[in-house]
Scaffold this motif. Structure first.
Motif, PDB file in Angstrom:
ATOM      1  N   ARG A 120       0.960  -1.244  -0.069  1.00 62.60           N
ATOM      2  CA  ARG A 120       0.097   0.110  -0.011  1.00 62.60           C
ATOM      3  C   ARG A 120       0.879   1.295   0.109  1.00 62.60           C
ATOM      4  N   VAL A 121       2.032   1.165   0.767  1.00 57.65           N
ATOM      5  CA  VAL A 121       2.857   2.588   0.624  1.00 57.65           C
ATOM      6  C   VAL A 121       3.519   2.592  -0.477  1.00 57.65           C
ATOM      7  N   ALA A 122       3.821   1.562  -1.144  1.00 55.81           N
ATOM      8  CA  ALA A 122       4.472   1.611  -2.580  1.00 55.81           C
ATOM      9  C   ALA A 122       3.375   2.238  -3.536  1.00 55.81           C
ATOM     10  N   LEU A 123       2.326   1.665  -3.737  1.00 49.86           N
ATOM     11  CA  LEU A 123       1.231   2.170  -4.453  1.00 49.86           C
ATOM     12  C   LEU A 123       0.845   3.594  -4.375  1.00 49.86           C
ATOM     13  N   GLU A 124       0.828   4.206  -3.074  1.00 47.49           N
ATOM     14  CA  GLU A 124       0.737   5.372  -2.689  1.00 47.49           C
ATOM     15  C   GLU A 124       1.749   6.270  -3.099  1.00 47.49           C
ATOM     16  N   ALA A 125       2.665   5.829  -2.952  1.00 50.29           N
ATOM     17  CA  ALA A 125       4.237   6.484  -3.434  1.00 50.29           C
ATOM     18  C   ALA A 125       4.146   6.674  -5.098  1.00 50.29           C
ATOM     19  N   TYR A 126       3.713   5.719  -5.609  1.00 53.38           N
ATOM     20  CA  TYR A 126       3.745   5.618  -7.095  1.00 53.38           C
ATOM     21  C   TYR A 126       2.644   6.722  -7.446  1.00 53.38           C
ATOM     22  N   ALA A 127       1.580   6.906  -6.922  1.00 57.23           N
ATOM     23  CA  ALA A 127       0.347   7.820  -7.234  1.00 57.23           C
ATOM     24  C   ALA A 127       1.044   9.085  -7.177  1.00 57.23           C
ATOM     25  N   ARG A 128       1.753   9.404  -6.077  1.00 61.46           N
ATOM     26  CA  ARG A 128       2.493  10.644  -5.773  1.00 61.46           C
ATOM     27  C   ARG A 128       3.418  10.910  -6.806  1.00 61.46           C
ATOM     28  N   LEU A 129       4.261  10.011  -7.478  1.00 64.49           N
ATOM     29  CA  LEU A 129       4.994  10.236  -8.567  1.00 64.49           C
ATOM     30  C   LEU A 129       4.441  10.593  -9.915  1.00 64.49           C
ATOM     31  N   LEU A 130       3.329   9.824 -10.117  1.00 65.64           N
ATOM     32  CA  LEU A 130       2.471  10.095 -11.300  1.00 65.64           C
ATOM     33  C   LEU A 130       2.078  11.624 -11.277  1.00 65.64           C
ATOM     34  N   HIS A 131       1.561  12.051 -10.194  1.00 69.48           N
ATOM     35  CA  HIS A 131       0.835  13.395 -10.283  1.00 69.48           C
ATOM     36  C   HIS A 131       2.201  14.233 -10.312  1.00 69.48           C
ATOM     37  N   TYR A 132       3.241  14.003  -9.779  1.00 63.76           N
ATOM     38  CA  TYR A 132       4.394  14.973  -9.568  1.00 63.76           C
ATOM     39  C   TYR A 132       4.747  15.067 -11.102  1.00 63.76           C
ATOM     40  N   GLU A 133       4.983  13.975 -11.779  1.00 68.81           N
ATOM     41  CA  GLU A 133       5.272  14.156 -13.351  1.00 68.81           C
ATOM     42  C   GLU A 133       4.475  14.456 -14.200  1.00 68.81           C
ATOM     43  N   GLY A 134       3.234  14.772 -13.923  1.00 62.66           N
ATOM     44  CA  GLY A 134       2.172  15.284 -14.713  1.00 62.66           C
ATOM     45  C   GLY A 134       1.742  13.888 -15.442  1.00 62.66           C
ATOM     46  N   ARG A 135       1.726  13.139 -14.832  1.00 61.26           N
ATOM     47  CA  ARG A 135       1.235  11.727 -15.782  1.00 61.26           C
ATOM     48  C   ARG A 135       0.042  10.913 -14.963  1.00 61.26           C
ATOM     49  N   SER A 136      -0.801  11.856 -14.043  1.00 63.19           N
ATOM     50  CA  SER A 136      -2.163  11.113 -13.734  1.00 63.19           C
ATOM     51  C   SER A 136      -3.039  10.673 -14.914  1.00 63.19           C
ATOM     52  N   PRO A 137      -3.365   9.680 -14.774  1.00 63.34           N
ATOM     53  CA  PRO A 137      -4.171   8.855 -16.104  1.00 63.34           C
ATOM     54  C   PRO A 137      -5.600   9.661 -16.052  1.00 63.34           C
ATOM     55  N   ASP A 138      -6.067   9.551 -17.127  1.00 62.45           N
ATOM     56  CA  ASP A 138      -7.403   9.806 -17.452  1.00 62.45           C
ATOM     57  C   ASP A 138      -8.329   8.753 -16.757  1.00 62.45           C
ATOM     58  N   ARG A 139      -9.163   9.188 -15.907  1.00 63.26           N
ATOM     59  CA  ARG A 139      -9.881   8.191 -15.237  1.00 63.26           C
ATOM     60  C   ARG A 139     -11.336   8.116 -15.778  1.00 63.26           C
ATOM     61  N   THR A 140     -11.566   8.971 -16.995  1.00 63.41           N
ATOM     62  CA  THR A 140     -13.137   8.629 -17.457  1.00 63.41           C
ATOM     63  C   THR A 140     -13.136   7.821 -18.913  1.00 63.41           C
ATOM     64  N   HIS A 141     -11.851   7.527 -19.497  1.00 65.65           N
ATOM     65  CA  HIS A 141     -12.060   6.894 -20.871  1.00 65.65           C
ATOM     66  C   HIS A 141     -11.036   5.737 -21.044  1.00 65.65           C
TER      67      HIS A 141
END
Length: 206
Positions: A120-141
């Protein structure tokens, strides 16, 4: 100077070439083998000095102090940490100047690793990384067909992109829980089974 060892390569006579993620840079350093040297390993946080020489293109690691965490005595947690940390080098190897984000991300994860579910810690860290790098996924398509995502048939693929289960041929997960992970970097609503699914996805690479 402090840093995390994110790659360890053995060379002749048990010498080592190390990739160390510091507060600002990714350092590639040489460490000579010697009986007096303390053991260092992948994922260790160390305090160290660098010796530069005109005879070598990379610096030499010396005066190493291991900055340990109590959970390193737990083999299961340590194995997961080695796996997680090893994902950083392929992602950062082309960048010498990394800034402080990645070091802080690892340090925060290491401090939580012993008291929380490491996956869980790793997944949360990776979500932070995606947000920081501007790579947050499209959650609607859907990543594959680009049609709208149905909450009953969503799964996540590499880089946590959303996809239809029929398009990706993967096990579905709860969309609300996935949204919370990406929006708020919280794995609280993911079941243990979903955590294992996303951990396997994470291991495909950043």
């Amino acid at each position: 100077m402090q840093g995390f060892i994110i790659r360890l390569q053995r060379v002749k006579d048990e010498d080592l070439i190390l990739a160390i993620l510091t507060q600002e840079r990714l350092e590639t350093l040489y460490r000579f083998y010697g009986a007096r040297h303390g053991t260092i390993n992948l994922g260790h946080m160390i305090d160290f000095e660098i010796e530069h020489s005109l005879k070598s293109s990379i610096g030499r690691l010396y005066d190493v102090v291991h900055l340990g965490f109590p959970w390193l005595l737990d083999p299961a947690r340590t194995r997961l940490w080695h796996t997680f940390v090893s994902l950083f080098y392929p992602h950062l190897r082309e960048s010498e100047e990394t800034g402080g984000f990645y070091f802080t991300l690892l340090k925060d994860a290491a401090e939580r690793w012993g008291t929380q579910n490491p996956k869980r810690v790793a997944l949360e860290a990776y979500a932070r990384l995606l947000h920081y790098e501007g790579r947050s996924p499209d959650r609607t398509h859907c990543f594959f067909c680009e049609n709208s995502i149905d909450e009953a048939s969503v799964c996540m693929i590499r880089a946590f992109q959303y996809a239809h289960t029929d398009c990706a041929h993967r096990t579905p997960i709860n969309k609300h829980a996935a949204d919370e992970l990406l929006k708020h970097q919280s794995a609280l609503f993911l079941s243990d089974e979903e955590i294992d699914l996303l951990w396997a996805t994470l291991l495909e690479g950043f």
